[in-house]
Design a protein around this motif. Structure first.
Motif, mmCIF file in Angstrom:
data_model
loop_
_atom_site.group_PDB
_atom_site.id
_atom_site.type_symbol
_atom_site.label_atom_id
_atom_site.label_comp_id
_atom_site.label_asym_id
_atom_site.label_seq_id
_atom_site.Cartn_x
_atom_site.Cartn_y
_atom_site.Cartn_z
ATOM 1 N N HIS A 1 9.688 15.399 50.423
ATOM 2 C CA HIS A 1 9.367 15.815 51.784
ATOM 3 C C HIS A 1 9.639 14.661 52.744
ATOM 4 O O HIS A 1 9.656 13.502 52.343
ATOM 5 C CB HIS A 1 7.907 16.264 51.867
ATOM 6 N N GLN B 1 7.875 13.049 54.879
ATOM 7 C CA GLN B 1 6.882 11.975 54.893
ATOM 8 C C GLN B 1 7.084 11.027 53.711
ATOM 9 O O GLN B 1 6.915 9.811 53.854
ATOM 10 C CB GLN B 1 5.449 12.539 54.857
ATOM 11 N N GLN B 2 7.430 11.575 52.559
ATOM 12 C CA GLN B 2 7.678 10.745 51.379
ATOM 13 C C GLN B 2 8.904 9.861 51.597
ATOM 14 O O GLN B 2 8.887 8.685 51.251
ATOM 15 C CB GLN B 2 7.906 11.628 50.138
ATOM 16 N N ARG C 1 10.154 8.867 54.466
ATOM 17 C CA ARG C 1 9.810 7.849 55.472
ATOM 18 C C ARG C 1 9.073 6.687 54.818
ATOM 19 O O ARG C 1 9.393 5.520 55.053
ATOM 20 C CB ARG C 1 8.956 8.480 56.571
ATOM 21 N N GLN C 2 8.094 6.986 53.956
ATOM 22 C CA GLN C 2 7.327 5.924 53.302
ATOM 23 C C GLN C 2 8.201 5.129 52.325
ATOM 24 O O GLN C 2 8.153 3.904 52.288
ATOM 25 C CB GLN C 2 6.106 6.491 52.577
ATOM 26 N N TRP D 1 11.786 17.130 59.338
ATOM 27 C CA TRP D 1 11.455 15.764 59.783
ATOM 28 C C TRP D 1 10.760 15.815 61.145
ATOM 29 O O TRP D 1 9.712 15.208 61.337
ATOM 30 C CB TRP D 1 12.743 14.943 59.851
ATOM 31 N N ALA E 1 7.344 17.406 61.150
ATOM 32 C CA ALA E 1 6.326 16.514 60.596
ATOM 33 C C ALA E 1 5.913 15.430 61.595
ATOM 34 O O ALA E 1 5.038 14.621 61.306
ATOM 35 C CB ALA E 1 6.847 15.871 59.309
ATOM 36 N N LEU F 1 7.756 12.934 62.653
ATOM 37 C CA LEU F 1 8.325 11.628 62.321
ATOM 38 C C LEU F 1 9.306 11.199 63.412
ATOM 39 O O LEU F 1 9.874 12.034 64.117
ATOM 40 C CB LEU F 1 8.996 11.691 60.951
#
Length: 123
Positions: free
Chosen positions: A16, A18-19, A21-22, A105, A108, A110
Motif C-alpha cells: 500500500h 503508506q508502506q 512511503r515508509q 497515494w 492516503a 501522502l
C-alpha cells in the motif's frame, strides 16, 4: 504416496502507498514513476524517480539510484506499473508496484510534488 502440491502463480500483493512511503524513507526501496512526462510534471510522489513506461519497455536503463535497491513502480491506477514491474525483474532487480497507484497515494494523503517542487495533483 506422493501428493500434488499446487503451485501458486499469483504474484505477491503489492504494498500500500503508506508502506511504500515508509520503506522509501527508511532507504529500503526506490519508487519509480512510470507515467508519461506530462503526468509526472502535474504531480508525483516526492521521492520518486521518473522513467516513462514507454522508454522502459524500449530498453532504457533504470536510473542509477534504482539499480542497487528494490524498485516499486507507480502509475496513475496500477495497470502500467504492473507491466513495468516485469522489466526490472527481467534485469535481475527486485520489483513490485504500488497498490492503487497515484490515485491511492493521494487518497492516503501522502505528499505529491509537481515538477516545480510545489504541491501537485495527479493527471
Amino acid at each position: 504416496m506422493i501428493h500434488d502440491v499446487p503451485v501458486s502463480s499469483a504474484r505477491p500483493r503489492p504494498p500500500h502507498p503508506q508502506q511504500v512511503r515508509q520503506q522509501t524513507r527508511d532507504g529500503k526501496v526506490v519508487p519509480l514513476d512510470v507515467r508519461e512526462t506530462p503526468e509526472w510534471r502535474a504531480g508525483h510522489a516526492s521521492d520518486a524517480l521518473h522513467l516513462p513506461l514507454s522508454r522502459l519497455m524500449a530498453g532504457a536503463s533504470l536510473p542509477a539510484a534504482a539499480r542497487d535497491k528494490p524498485v516499486v513502480t507507480i502509475c496513475r491506477s496500477g495497470r502500467r506499473s504492473q507491466q513495468a514491474v516485469k522489466v526490472p525483474a527481467g534485469r535481475g532487480v527486485e520489483a513490485t508496484d504500488v497498490a492503487g497507484g497515484m490515485t491511492a497515494w493521494t487518497r492516503a494523503g501522502l505528499p505529491v510534488t509537481s515538477e516545480g517542487g510545489s504541491g501537485g495533483g495527479i493527471a
